[in-house]
Design a protein around this motif. Structure first.
Motif, PDB file in Angstrom:
ATOM      1  N   LYS A 125      42.286  41.896  47.033  1.00  0.00           N
ATOM      2  CA  LYS A 125      43.110  42.115  48.228  1.00  0.00           C
ATOM      3  C   LYS A 125      42.297  42.665  49.394  1.00  0.00           C
ATOM      4  CE  LYS A 125      46.325  44.638  46.337  1.00  0.00           C
ATOM      5  NZ  LYS A 125      47.586  45.425  46.204  1.00  0.00           N
ATOM      6  N   THR A 126      41.195  43.319  49.064  1.00  0.00           N
ATOM      7  CA  THR A 126      40.385  43.935  50.118  1.00  0.00           C
ATOM      8  C   THR A 126      39.082  43.181  50.366  1.00  0.00           C
ATOM      9  OG1 THR A 126      39.363  45.430  48.500  1.00  0.00           O
ATOM     10  CG2 THR A 126      41.329  46.220  49.648  1.00  0.00           C
ATOM     11  N   THR A 127      38.919  42.022  49.711  1.00  0.00           N
ATOM     12  CA  THR A 127      37.699  41.228  49.864  1.00  0.00           C
ATOM     13  C   THR A 127      37.982  40.006  50.719  1.00  0.00           C
ATOM     14  OG1 THR A 127      36.935  41.923  47.671  1.00  0.00           O
ATOM     15  CG2 THR A 127      35.853  40.008  48.648  1.00  0.00           C
ATOM     16  N   SER A 128      37.132  39.749  51.649  1.00  0.00           N
ATOM     17  CA  SER A 128      37.296  38.587  52.514  1.00  0.00           C
ATOM     18  C   SER A 128      37.123  37.301  51.713  1.00  0.00           C
ATOM     19  CB  SER A 128      36.273  38.627  53.652  1.00  0.00           C
ATOM     20  OG  SER A 128      36.263  37.404  54.359  1.00  0.00           O
ATOM     21  N   THR A 129      37.995  36.336  51.963  1.00  0.00           N
ATOM     22  CA  THR A 129      37.911  35.064  51.240  1.00  0.00           C
ATOM     23  C   THR A 129      36.641  34.301  51.572  1.00  0.00           C
ATOM     24  OG1 THR A 129      39.199  33.979  52.984  1.00  0.00           O
ATOM     25  CG2 THR A 129      40.410  34.824  51.075  1.00  0.00           C
ATOM     26  N   SER A 130      36.002  34.633  52.672  1.00  0.00           N
ATOM     27  CA  SER A 130      34.773  33.936  53.062  1.00  0.00           C
ATOM     28  C   SER A 130      33.516  34.602  52.512  1.00  0.00           C
ATOM     29  CB  SER A 130      34.675  33.869  54.591  1.00  0.00           C
ATOM     30  OG  SER A 130      34.650  35.173  55.143  1.00  0.00           O
ATOM     31  N   SER A 131      33.676  35.739  51.860  1.00  0.00           N
ATOM     32  CA  SER A 131      32.505  36.445  51.337  1.00  0.00           C
ATOM     33  C   SER A 131      31.983  35.742  50.088  1.00  0.00           C
ATOM     34  CB  SER A 131      32.855  37.893  51.006  1.00  0.00           C
ATOM     35  OG  SER A 131      33.741  37.940  49.895  1.00  0.00           O
ATOM     36  N   ASN A 132      30.712  35.978  49.787  1.00  0.00           N
ATOM     37  CA  ASN A 132      30.077  35.337  48.634  1.00  0.00           C
ATOM     38  C   ASN A 132      30.659  35.825  47.315  1.00  0.00           C
ATOM     39  OD1 ASN A 132      28.361  33.902  50.325  1.00  0.00           O
ATOM     40  ND2 ASN A 132      26.786  35.504  50.298  1.00  0.00           N
ATOM     41  N   SER A 133      31.130  37.042  47.293  1.00  0.00           N
ATOM     42  CA  SER A 133      31.610  37.630  46.041  1.00  0.00           C
ATOM     43  C   SER A 133      33.061  37.278  45.715  1.00  0.00           C
ATOM     44  CB  SER A 133      31.468  39.156  46.096  1.00  0.00           C
ATOM     45  OG  SER A 133      32.273  39.686  47.145  1.00  0.00           O
ATOM     46  N   TYR A 134      33.798  36.746  46.696  1.00  0.00           N
ATOM     47  CA  TYR A 134      35.234  36.524  46.479  1.00  0.00           C
ATOM     48  C   TYR A 134      35.504  35.582  45.305  1.00  0.00           C
ATOM     49  CZ  TYR A 134      40.139  35.532  47.301  1.00  0.00           C
ATOM     50  OH  TYR A 134      41.486  35.412  47.141  1.00  0.00           O
ATOM     51  N   GLU A 135      34.799  34.444  45.260  1.00  0.00           N
ATOM     52  CA  GLU A 135      35.039  33.480  44.174  1.00  0.00           C
ATOM     53  C   GLU A 135      34.731  34.074  42.816  1.00  0.00           C
ATOM     54  OE1 GLU A 135      33.558  29.511  44.183  1.00  0.00           O
ATOM     55  OE2 GLU A 135      34.247  29.129  46.217  1.00  0.00           O
ATOM     56  N   ASP A 136      33.657  34.869  42.723  1.00  0.00           N
ATOM     57  CA  ASP A 136      33.293  35.479  41.447  1.00  0.00           C
ATOM     58  C   ASP A 136      34.364  36.455  40.984  1.00  0.00           C
ATOM     59  OD1 ASP A 136      30.938  34.061  41.408  1.00  0.00           O
ATOM     60  OD2 ASP A 136      29.758  35.668  42.341  1.00  0.00           O
ATOM     61  N   VAL A 137      34.856  37.267  41.903  1.00  0.00           N
ATOM     62  CA  VAL A 137      35.900  38.236  41.556  1.00  0.00           C
ATOM     63  C   VAL A 137      37.183  37.513  41.173  1.00  0.00           C
ATOM     64  CG1 VAL A 137      37.321  40.157  42.375  1.00  0.00           C
ATOM     65  CG2 VAL A 137      34.916  39.996  43.050  1.00  0.00           C
ATOM     66  N   GLN A 138      37.517  36.461  41.934  1.00  0.00           N
ATOM     67  CA  GLN A 138      38.731  35.696  41.643  1.00  0.00           C
ATOM     68  C   GLN A 138      38.671  35.057  40.256  1.00  0.00           C
ATOM     69  OE1 GLN A 138      39.339  31.894  43.580  1.00  0.00           O
ATOM     70  NE2 GLN A 138      41.410  32.504  44.185  1.00  0.00           N
ATOM     71  N   LYS A 139      37.525  34.474  39.929  1.00  0.00           N
ATOM     72  CA  LYS A 139      37.356  33.846  38.619  1.00  0.00           C
ATOM     73  C   LYS A 139      37.509  34.871  37.501  1.00  0.00           C
ATOM     74  CE  LYS A 139      34.058  31.262  35.781  1.00  0.00           C
ATOM     75  NZ  LYS A 139      32.695  30.677  35.706  1.00  0.00           N
ATOM     76  N   LYS A 140      36.868  36.027  37.666  1.00  0.00           N
ATOM     77  CA  LYS A 140      36.957  37.072  36.649  1.00  0.00           C
ATOM     78  C   LYS A 140      38.380  37.598  36.539  1.00  0.00           C
ATOM     79  CE  LYS A 140      35.037  39.537  33.497  1.00  0.00           C
ATOM     80  NZ  LYS A 140      34.556  38.883  32.264  1.00  0.00           N
ATOM     81  N   PHE A 141      39.061  37.702  37.669  1.00  0.00           N
ATOM     82  CA  PHE A 141      40.449  38.177  37.672  1.00  0.00           C
ATOM     83  C   PHE A 141      41.334  37.283  36.816  1.00  0.00           C
ATOM     84  CE2 PHE A 141      44.654  37.561  39.720  1.00  0.00           C
ATOM     85  CZ  PHE A 141      45.224  38.788  39.375  1.00  0.00           C
ATOM     86  N   TYR A 142      41.240  35.972  37.020  1.00  0.00           N
ATOM     87  CA  TYR A 142      42.085  35.062  36.262  1.00  0.00           C
ATOM     88  C   TYR A 142      41.681  34.981  34.789  1.00  0.00           C
ATOM     89  CZ  TYR A 142      44.894  33.530  40.172  1.00  0.00           C
ATOM     90  OH  TYR A 142      45.786  33.505  41.215  1.00  0.00           O
ATOM     91  N   GLU A 143      40.415  35.134  34.514  1.00  0.00           N
ATOM     92  CA  GLU A 143      39.971  35.170  33.119  1.00  0.00           C
ATOM     93  C   GLU A 143      40.614  36.349  32.391  1.00  0.00           C
ATOM     94  OE1 GLU A 143      35.742  35.341  33.250  1.00  0.00           O
ATOM     95  OE2 GLU A 143      35.481  33.180  33.552  1.00  0.00           O
ATOM     96  N   GLU A 144      40.613  37.503  33.023  1.00  0.00           N
ATOM     97  CA  GLU A 144      41.202  38.698  32.406  1.00  0.00           C
ATOM     98  C   GLU A 144      42.728  38.626  32.382  1.00  0.00           C
ATOM     99  OE1 GLU A 144      39.752  41.262  30.910  1.00  0.00           O
ATOM    100  OE2 GLU A 144      37.756  40.396  31.189  1.00  0.00           O
ATOM    101  N   LEU A 145      43.307  38.070  33.435  1.00  0.00           N
ATOM    102  CA  LEU A 145      44.761  37.961  33.522  1.00  0.00           C
ATOM    103  C   LEU A 145      45.321  37.099  32.390  1.00  0.00           C
ATOM    104  CD1 LEU A 145      47.278  38.669  35.252  1.00  0.00           C
ATOM    105  CD2 LEU A 145      46.858  36.559  36.524  1.00  0.00           C
ATOM    106  N   THR A 146      44.634  35.994  32.091  1.00  0.00           N
ATOM    107  CA  THR A 146      45.128  35.091  31.044  1.00  0.00           C
ATOM    108  C   THR A 146      44.983  35.680  29.650  1.00  0.00           C
ATOM    109  OG1 THR A 146      42.971  33.960  30.988  1.00  0.00           O
ATOM    110  CG2 THR A 146      44.690  32.994  32.374  1.00  0.00           C
ATOM    111  N   LEU A 147      44.196  36.737  29.485  1.00  0.00           N
ATOM    112  CA  LEU A 147      44.029  37.366  28.173  1.00  0.00           C
ATOM    113  C   LEU A 147      45.134  38.373  27.849  1.00  0.00           C
ATOM    114  CD1 LEU A 147      40.166  38.012  28.123  1.00  0.00           C
ATOM    115  CD2 LEU A 147      41.429  36.175  26.988  1.00  0.00           C
ATOM    116  N   LEU A 148      45.920  38.738  28.847  1.00  0.00           N
ATOM    117  CA  LEU A 148      46.999  39.704  28.599  1.00  0.00           C
ATOM    118  C   LEU A 148      48.049  39.085  27.681  1.00  0.00           C
ATOM    119  CD1 LEU A 148      47.514  41.197  32.181  1.00  0.00           C
ATOM    120  CD2 LEU A 148      46.269  42.198  30.253  1.00  0.00           C
ATOM    121  N   PRO A 149      48.642  39.871  26.806  1.00  0.00           N
ATOM    122  CA  PRO A 149      49.620  39.325  25.863  1.00  0.00           C
ATOM    123  C   PRO A 149      50.954  39.021  26.529  1.00  0.00           C
ATOM    124  CG  PRO A 149      49.509  41.696  25.607  1.00  0.00           C
ATOM    125  CD  PRO A 149      48.433  41.316  26.603  1.00  0.00           C
ATOM    126  N   ASN A 150      51.722  38.201  25.851  1.00  0.00           N
ATOM    127  CA  ASN A 150      53.088  37.930  26.281  1.00  0.00           C
ATOM    128  C   ASN A 150      53.905  39.217  26.193  1.00  0.00           C
ATOM    129  OD1 ASN A 150      55.428  36.605  27.016  1.00  0.00           O
ATOM    130  ND2 ASN A 150      55.344  35.097  25.365  1.00  0.00           N
TER     131      ASN A 150
END
Length: 421
Positions: free
Chosen positions: A63-88
């Motif tokens: 939420k605080t990272t610019s979408t144009s920054s180099n790190s945004y895609e890496d953080v986004q990818k890691k976020f969804y990887e961790e999000l999908t591991l949460l249990p039902n």
């Protein structure tokens, strides 16, 4: 008929709509700090699957990272990887069970053997020369087996009886692949390439990248519907499949000796795609179907509503059916059924349309017949002191009307020869 049409989907992240390959997990629920105590408790009850603290940390960083920054895609990818591991989420009633399952019902009584001490399955098959599990080095590793003669016929009889019963109940039979990519397997809630994986991987240097052996037909059946939308008036879809199941798991537990836990086995699986409003009812339907299949076989069983720590990541609620195995003097799980709600459908993008809006279906699965454990219970329950094994009447038509299994005289006892090189 099964696939109505395909649609590219979008993930809603805040106010932005991103055309991505990320699944549409409920960020409104999982990333709301007000829900943190409930989610954390659920994780703790379910063997600590998932890291909600890290998910929230990554979400706040995004939420605080610019979408144009180099790190945004890496953080986004890691976020969804961790999000999908949460249990039902867990069914509210099941949350109250603590560590122990609740017995829903029992089927059939335990057989009285009188003064005769029942033998174990391995002893029965050794005496009748119906199975081989040792000295298999020329063909396969441990936790494998050969069925001979009438025991092999018994396996086929169970499959035919089960499939016939399911077809009569309106299930549609599908033949499924046993080799799958990781995306299908992980979307169903299994892990690959980890220390705790149960999944066999194929050598990428020989067979191509990202190929794995399926652990259950549930994976292929769920994968069949990936990126599909279904009309709500066509639900539920009731499917069945016969497949070979491959499990890399091993066990040194005494109660799981012999062919109780093996590396490959045949299973008949049920899979249902349901409207969300019907999934609780569909779980009871699968459980009742299992009881109807197993009760005529004459084995004693108990049906258990399983506590949170037994659910695994995908299940919202799960029933296990345990059969009494007299030779082992213990219960053993022969079947289970689970309501996965939208856990799998969100990860595989399986939706329904009610004429107004698209939403995610609920998926359910259930074991209709897992051959090795079913045979253990059947052979141990229906053994006679003089060595013959009675075949339940309902299975006799599928075994050329044989009433009993006797000693195999067709395939001789095999002896391995030591070959000098």
């Amino acid at each position: 008929m099964l696939t109505l049409y395909y649609r590219r989907f979008y993930v809603n992240f805040g106010r932005r709509f991103l055309s991505t390959c990320y699944p549409e997990i409920e960020t409104e629920y999982y990333c709301n700090h007000k829900n943190y105590p409930e989610i954390k408790q659920n994780i703790n009850q379910r063997k600590g699957i998932g890291r909600i603290d890290y998910v929230l940390q990554l979400y706040d960083t995004l939420k605080t990272t610019s979408t144009s920054s180099n790190s945004y895609e890496d953080v986004q990818k890691k976020f969804y990887e961790e999000l999908t591991l949460l249990p039902n989420r867990t069914h509210p009633l099941v949350q109250q069970y603590g560590e122990n399952p609740v017995t829903v019902t029992t089927l059939n009584g335990k057989k009285d053997f009188g003064s005769h001490k029942p033998l174990e399955f391995s002893d029965i098959t050794e005496f009748l020369n119906l199975m081989r599990t040792d000295r298999l080095g020329y063909t396969c590793d441990n936790k494998s087996y050969y069925y001979f003669s009438e025991l092999a016929e018994y396996e086929e009889a169970l499959i035919k009886y089960t499939v016939s019963s399911l077809l009569n109940k309106g299930f549609k039979l599908i033949s499924v692949p046993d080799i799958l990519p990781s995306a299908i397997i992980t979307s169903c809630g299994m892990t690959v390439n980890s220390d705790r994986t149960q999944i066999y991987s194929l050598d990428p240097m020989l067979h191509g990248p990202d190929l794995y052996l399926s652990g259950t037909a549930e994976m292929s059946l769920a994968g069949l519907f990936r990126n599909t939308i279904h009309s709500s008036d066509r639900l539920p879809l009731k499917l069945a499949a016969v497949s070979r199941c491959y499990r890399a798991e091993t066990s040194n537990v005494l109660d799981e000796r012999g062919t109780y836990r093996v590396h490959q086995f045949t299973k008949v699986e049920m899979f249902i795609v349901s409207h969300p409003n019907m999934s609780d009812q569909m779980l009871e339907y699968i459980r009742e179907t299992q009881e109807e299949l197993f009760a005529p076989l004459g084995i004693h069983m108990r049906v258990l509503d399983m506590p949170p720590h037994e659910l695994g990541a995908p299940a919202y609620r799960k029933y296990d059916i345990e059969a009494w195995m007299p030779g082992r003097n213990n219960y053993g799980e022969i079947s289970s059924c689970s309501n996965c709600t939208d856990y799998q459908s969100r990860r595989l993008n399986i939706k329904f349309n009610d004429g107004k809006i698209d939403n995610y279906v609920h998926t359910l699965n259930g074991t209709a017949c897992a051959i090795p454990r079913m045979l253990i219970s059947l052979m141990e329950t229906h053994q006679h002191a003089k060595g013959k094994i009675e075949i339940p009447k309902i299975l006799q038509p599928y075994m050329n009307n044989k009433e009993n299994i006797s000693k195999n005289m067709v395939v001789p006892k095999l002896k391995l020869l030591k070959i000098k090189h």
